[in-house]
Scaffold this motif. Structure first.
Motif, PDB file in Angstrom:
ATOM      1  N   GLU A   1       5.407   6.664  -8.745  1.00 33.25           N
ATOM      2  CA  GLU A   1       5.229   5.322  -8.621  1.00 33.25           C
ATOM      3  C   GLU A   1       5.788   4.289  -9.248  1.00 33.25           C
ATOM      4  N   ALA A   2       5.393   3.046  -8.776  1.00 33.75           N
ATOM      5  CA  ALA A   2       6.075   1.665  -9.308  1.00 33.75           C
ATOM      6  C   ALA A   2       5.763   1.498 -10.778  1.00 33.75           C
ATOM      7  N   ASN A   3       4.460   1.973 -11.036  1.00 39.47           N
ATOM      8  CA  ASN A   3       3.993   2.004 -12.565  1.00 39.47           C
ATOM      9  C   ASN A   3       2.755   2.831 -12.815  1.00 39.47           C
ATOM     10  N   GLN A   4       2.366   2.834 -13.801  1.00 40.50           N
ATOM     11  CA  GLN A   4       1.062   3.770 -14.173  1.00 40.50           C
ATOM     12  C   GLN A   4      -0.244   3.307 -14.675  1.00 40.50           C
ATOM     13  N   VAL A   5      -0.284   1.754 -14.288  1.00 34.57           N
ATOM     14  CA  VAL A   5      -1.525   0.961 -14.678  1.00 34.57           C
ATOM     15  C   VAL A   5      -2.618   1.528 -14.484  1.00 34.57           C
ATOM     16  N   THR A   6      -2.948   2.401 -13.343  1.00 33.20           N
ATOM     17  CA  THR A   6      -4.198   2.832 -12.886  1.00 33.20           C
ATOM     18  C   THR A   6      -4.441   3.843 -13.907  1.00 33.20           C
ATOM     19  N   ARG A   7      -3.415   4.545 -14.729  1.00 33.37           N
ATOM     20  CA  ARG A   7      -3.684   5.651 -15.458  1.00 33.37           C
ATOM     21  C   ARG A   7      -4.632   5.144 -16.777  1.00 33.37           C
ATOM     22  N   ARG A   8      -5.597   5.939 -17.052  1.00 30.47           N
ATOM     23  CA  ARG A   8      -6.422   5.457 -18.215  1.00 30.47           C
ATOM     24  C   ARG A   8      -6.227   6.473 -19.266  1.00 30.47           C
ATOM     25  N   ARG A   9      -6.271   6.050 -20.406  1.00 32.08           N
ATOM     26  CA  ARG A   9      -6.564   6.919 -21.665  1.00 32.08           C
ATOM     27  C   ARG A   9      -7.555   6.638 -22.591  1.00 32.08           C
ATOM     28  N   ASP A  10      -7.982   7.522 -23.344  1.00 29.87           N
ATOM     29  CA  ASP A  10      -9.291   7.088 -23.923  1.00 29.87           C
ATOM     30  C   ASP A  10      -9.221   7.925 -25.352  1.00 29.87           C
ATOM     31  N   ASP A  11      -8.125   7.331 -26.191  1.00 28.64           N
ATOM     32  CA  ASP A  11      -7.879   8.100 -27.364  1.00 28.64           C
ATOM     33  C   ASP A  11      -8.625   7.736 -28.610  1.00 28.64           C
ATOM     34  N   ARG A  12      -9.626   6.806 -28.488  1.00 30.68           N
ATOM     35  CA  ARG A  12     -10.558   6.420 -29.574  1.00 30.68           C
ATOM     36  C   ARG A  12      -9.805   6.006 -31.050  1.00 30.68           C
ATOM     37  N   ILE A  13      -8.662   5.337 -30.725  1.00 33.18           N
ATOM     38  CA  ILE A  13      -7.957   4.656 -32.000  1.00 33.18           C
ATOM     39  C   ILE A  13      -8.765   4.025 -32.857  1.00 33.18           C
ATOM     40  N   THR A  14      -8.731   4.503 -33.976  1.00 32.83           N
ATOM     41  CA  THR A  14      -9.300   3.695 -35.220  1.00 32.83           C
ATOM     42  C   THR A  14      -8.767   2.931 -36.161  1.00 32.83           C
ATOM     43  N   ARG A  15      -9.113   2.207 -36.909  1.00 35.78           N
ATOM     44  CA  ARG A  15      -8.450   1.297 -37.879  1.00 35.78           C
ATOM     45  C   ARG A  15      -7.717   2.090 -38.688  1.00 35.78           C
ATOM     46  N   ASP A  16      -8.104   3.393 -39.298  1.00 38.48           N
ATOM     47  CA  ASP A  16      -7.561   4.193 -40.213  1.00 38.48           C
ATOM     48  C   ASP A  16      -6.261   4.858 -39.386  1.00 38.48           C
ATOM     49  N   MET A  17      -6.480   4.970 -38.185  1.00 30.71           N
ATOM     50  CA  MET A  17      -5.229   5.654 -37.704  1.00 30.71           C
ATOM     51  C   MET A  17      -4.170   4.506 -37.354  1.00 30.71           C
ATOM     52  N   LEU A  18      -4.425   3.264 -37.241  1.00 25.11           N
ATOM     53  CA  LEU A  18      -3.627   2.320 -37.044  1.00 25.11           C
ATOM     54  C   LEU A  18      -2.839   2.232 -38.512  1.00 25.11           C
ATOM     55  N   LEU A  19      -3.229   2.557 -39.420  1.00 21.13           N
ATOM     56  CA  LEU A  19      -2.895   2.225 -40.971  1.00 21.13           C
ATOM     57  C   LEU A  19      -2.297   3.376 -41.365  1.00 21.13           C
ATOM     58  N   GLU A  20      -2.294   4.557 -41.060  1.00 17.81           N
ATOM     59  CA  GLU A  20      -1.904   5.886 -41.268  1.00 17.81           C
ATOM     60  C   GLU A  20      -0.355   5.874 -41.763  1.00 17.81           C
ATOM     61  N   VAL A  21       0.004   5.998 -43.038  1.00 21.17           N
ATOM     62  CA  VAL A  21       1.578   5.831 -43.228  1.00 21.17           C
ATOM     63  C   VAL A  21       2.034   7.442 -43.140  1.00 21.17           C
ATOM     64  N   HIS A  22       3.419   7.256 -42.544  1.00 21.61           N
ATOM     65  CA  HIS A  22       4.062   8.517 -42.265  1.00 21.61           C
ATOM     66  C   HIS A  22       4.456   9.168 -43.447  1.00 21.61           C
ATOM     67  N   GLU A  23       4.314  10.433 -43.185  1.00 20.45           N
ATOM     68  CA  GLU A  23       4.616  11.621 -44.469  1.00 20.45           C
ATOM     69  C   GLU A  23       6.188  11.648 -44.555  1.00 20.45           C
ATOM     70  N   GLY A  24       6.580  12.025 -45.624  1.00 18.56           N
ATOM     71  CA  GLY A  24       8.070  12.029 -46.028  1.00 18.56           C
ATOM     72  C   GLY A  24       8.537  11.679 -47.384  1.00 18.56           C
ATOM     73  N   GLU A  25       9.718  11.788 -47.661  1.00 15.43           N
ATOM     74  CA  GLU A  25      10.414  11.699 -48.861  1.00 15.43           C
ATOM     75  C   GLU A  25      11.046  10.380 -48.943  1.00 15.43           C
ATOM     76  N   ARG A  26      11.300   9.993 -50.033  1.00 15.99           N
ATOM     77  CA  ARG A  26      12.400   8.830 -50.291  1.00 15.99           C
ATOM     78  C   ARG A  26      13.488   9.090 -50.888  1.00 15.99           C
ATOM     79  N   THR A  27      14.810   9.127 -50.483  1.00 15.70           N
ATOM     80  CA  THR A  27      15.853   9.507 -50.939  1.00 15.70           C
ATOM     81  C   THR A  27      16.916   8.649 -51.391  1.00 15.70           C
ATOM     82  N   GLU A  28      17.757   8.955 -52.067  1.00 12.94           N
ATOM     83  CA  GLU A  28      18.935   7.998 -52.184  1.00 12.94           C
ATOM     84  C   GLU A  28      19.991   7.823 -50.857  1.00 12.94           C
ATOM     85  N   ALA A  29      19.856   8.688 -49.987  1.00 15.79           N
ATOM     86  CA  ALA A  29      20.539   8.712 -48.872  1.00 15.79           C
ATOM     87  C   ALA A  29      19.834   7.440 -47.974  1.00 15.79           C
ATOM     88  N   GLY A  30      18.546   7.472 -48.089  1.00 18.39           N
ATOM     89  CA  GLY A  30      17.978   6.411 -47.350  1.00 18.39           C
ATOM     90  C   GLY A  30      17.914   5.024 -47.941  1.00 18.39           C
TER      91      GLY A  30
END
Length: 549
Positions: free
Chosen positions: A404-433
């Protein structure tokens, strides 16, 4: 004196009113030499129009930037972003935006790029549904780039848009079915210092928007199409309301019906994510979509939370859209937009073809395909690509998963919280980075100082967000003396040592003659000064603008 302490741009301190055959409106001065056809854009009437925008709206712009600074002080003291209690009724209310115009209903693939003439033609001819002509992150804001860009977009609507390449002799012209044009003006934080009104430089965003809409809006409407814009870097619904008032004022001055001008707002700052409903509501007569500006969003996350050790980030390459704060924010954008009748646009695929290495090229295209499948599967109504060769890849995915032209009628209900919006990614810090941040960041700034805003580096098309992420992450690692995976701390001495080594490697790769002819000394000084600064500077493009000649 360091670059960050410079207060004036010597390159702009020329005699005023240098345009030929143009009588400037009272209080307006132009601090730049004329160029071919500049008088077609900088007409007395157009300059009077943008001067009125400045006089009416610049005071609020300055106040809103001051509000950003005040909010940052609270973040630095430990406060965390959150949903606003005073606007709960807007979030919980039952309302939708105005209907979306017909020519903006199918936006499954959009291509973005700078406003130089050949790029505009190639993007409009790329096969994408939309082309975002970018006066901001993909364009270095030299005076010639800004005015030539306005000429090119004016020719899109008023003349035959063609280009003769002097190097190859190849001719470029617009196809019979070009992409729909959207224009990204500069953000509220950027100035156009070549034009002053009553002695003060004009907002870059008001300048870009004002000139384009003055010269082209009526013609676009007469063709049955929509004057459409992208609006970047906003951090609050008050900033959105300012743009909404600018739109309404322009419509009134140009005798356009209210709601004629339409905008897509880039959600590329952390604070804006907590005001998605409010931003849509503030612009409900003029807005059609929100876009997930993923690269600038990473930069904003680091900038706003950078002094809090809880949010220390891993290597840039480990922060993908499938996890942590990036995943949460993209899902919240989809849910919020569809609830309000707006489109939720996906993020950028920055890969560029690697024709010398078919295996590497295939791997890159596979990553693009997987990223677009995630977006379409999640419910995005379209996506971005940086290169024409990626248009078919993204188009196939959205044609298959979104017939279809778009999905604007498609609804989600993920219950996104503040903590989810602030969650930092896991992983290392490297010299290459660390090395990648230095190598890419410095090279991008160097190209930007030479007038190039979209720069191919290591098989990716980079824009200003690249350098912002690079120096922001290094600043954060230095500020917290972060540990690398080999146990070493990121210190100023380590940073300087790695930077010297990386620049030697870049010089070897480019060749001494090319390197020495560039603007690497200035780029290195700016990158180092901003990375090592005690306090984090809001944008590197602000001091870098002082260096453009």
């Amino acid at each position: 004196m360091g670059i960050l302490q410079e207060t004036k741009n010597p390159a702009l301190m020329e005699d005023v009113n240098m345009l030929t055959n143009v009588t400037l409106p009272a209080g307006v001065a132009v601090h730049a030499a004329p160029g071919p056809r500049y008088d077609e854009i900088l007409t007395p009437e157009a300059l009077a129009f943008v001067a009125e925008l400045h006089r009416r709206f610049d005071g609020r712009r300055v106040e809103l930037l001051a509000a950003r600074d005040a909010r940052q002080k609270r973040y630095d003291a430990g406060e965390l972003p959150d949903f606003l209690p005073e606007t709960r009724d807007i979030r919980e209310g039952d309302w939708t935006i105005a209907p979306v115009p017909a020519d903006l209903l199918d936006r499954r693939v959009e291509i973005t790029g700078p406003v130089d003439r050949k790029m505009v033609i190639n993007a409009l001819n790329s096969g994408a549904r939309m082309f975002m002509a970018d006066f901001e992150d993909a364009t270095s804001p030299t005076w010639d780039n800004m005015i030539d860009g306005q000429i090119n977009l004016k020719d899109r609507w008023h003349a035959e848009l063609t280009y003769e390449d002097p190097a190859s002799g190849k001719s470029y012209r617009l196809s019979e079915n070009p992409a729909t044009l959207l224009v990204r003006a500069r953000g509220w934080h950027l100035l156009e210092e070549h034009v002053t009104v009553d002695g003060a430089p004009i907002s870059g965003g008001l300048f870009d928007f004002g000139l384009y809409v003055f010269h082209n809006a009526a013609t676009v409407v007469a063709k049955g199409l929509t004057p459409a814009f992208y609006l970047p870097k906003m951090e609050s619904h008050q900033e959105a309301k300012l743009w909404d008032d600018v739109f309404s004022h322009a419509e009134g001055k140009l005798s356009l019906p209210h709601g004629t001008l339409k905008a897509t707002v880039l959600i590329e700052t952390l604070p804006a994510t907590f005001e998605l409903n409010e931003i849509l509501y503030a612009m409900k007569d003029h807005i059609v979509a929100l876009n997930c500006g993923r690269w600038d969003y990473i930069f904003s996350y680091i900038k706003r939370l950078g002094k809090n050790p809880r949010f220390l980030t891993p290597d840039r390459g480990l922060m993908g859209m499938g996890a942590a704060f990036l995943r949460a924010y993209s899902l919240l954008v989809i849910d919020t937009c569809h609830r309000r009748g707006a489109f939720a646009m996906g993020g950028m695929a920055a890969q560029i073809p690697n024709r010398k290495d078919p295996e590497a090229n295939a791997a890159a295209l596979a990553k693009v395909k997987a990223d677009k499948e995630r977006e379409a599967g999640d419910g995005h109504d379209g996506t971005w690509v940086a290169h024409p060769d990626l248009v078919p890849v993204a188009m196939e995915v959205f044609d298959r998963l979104m017939p279809e032209a778009n999905q604007v009628t498609r609804r989600r209900d993920d219950r996104i919280t503040r903590d989810m919006l602030l969650e930092v990614h896991e992983g290392e810090r490297t010299e290459a980075g660390l090395r990648e941040n230095i190598r890419v960041g410095v090279q991008y700034i160097e190209a930007w100082l030479r007038g190039r805003g979209a720069v191919p580096l290591y098989n990716l098309m980079e824009d200003a967000a690249t350098a912002e992420i690079s120096r922001a992450q290094i600043w954060q690692w230095l500020h917290h003396r972060a540990s690398l995976n080999d146990g070493r701390k990121v210190t100023p001495d380590l940073f300087r040592e790695v930077m010297a080594d990386e620049m030697a490697r870049v010089r070897d790769a480019l060749g001494g003659e090319v390197y020495d002819a560039g603007r690497f000394p200035e780029a290195l000084e700016l990158f180092a000064e901003m990375s090592l600064a005690k306090d984090f500077a809001e944008f590197l493009t602000v001091p870098a603008y002082k260096l453009i000649k």
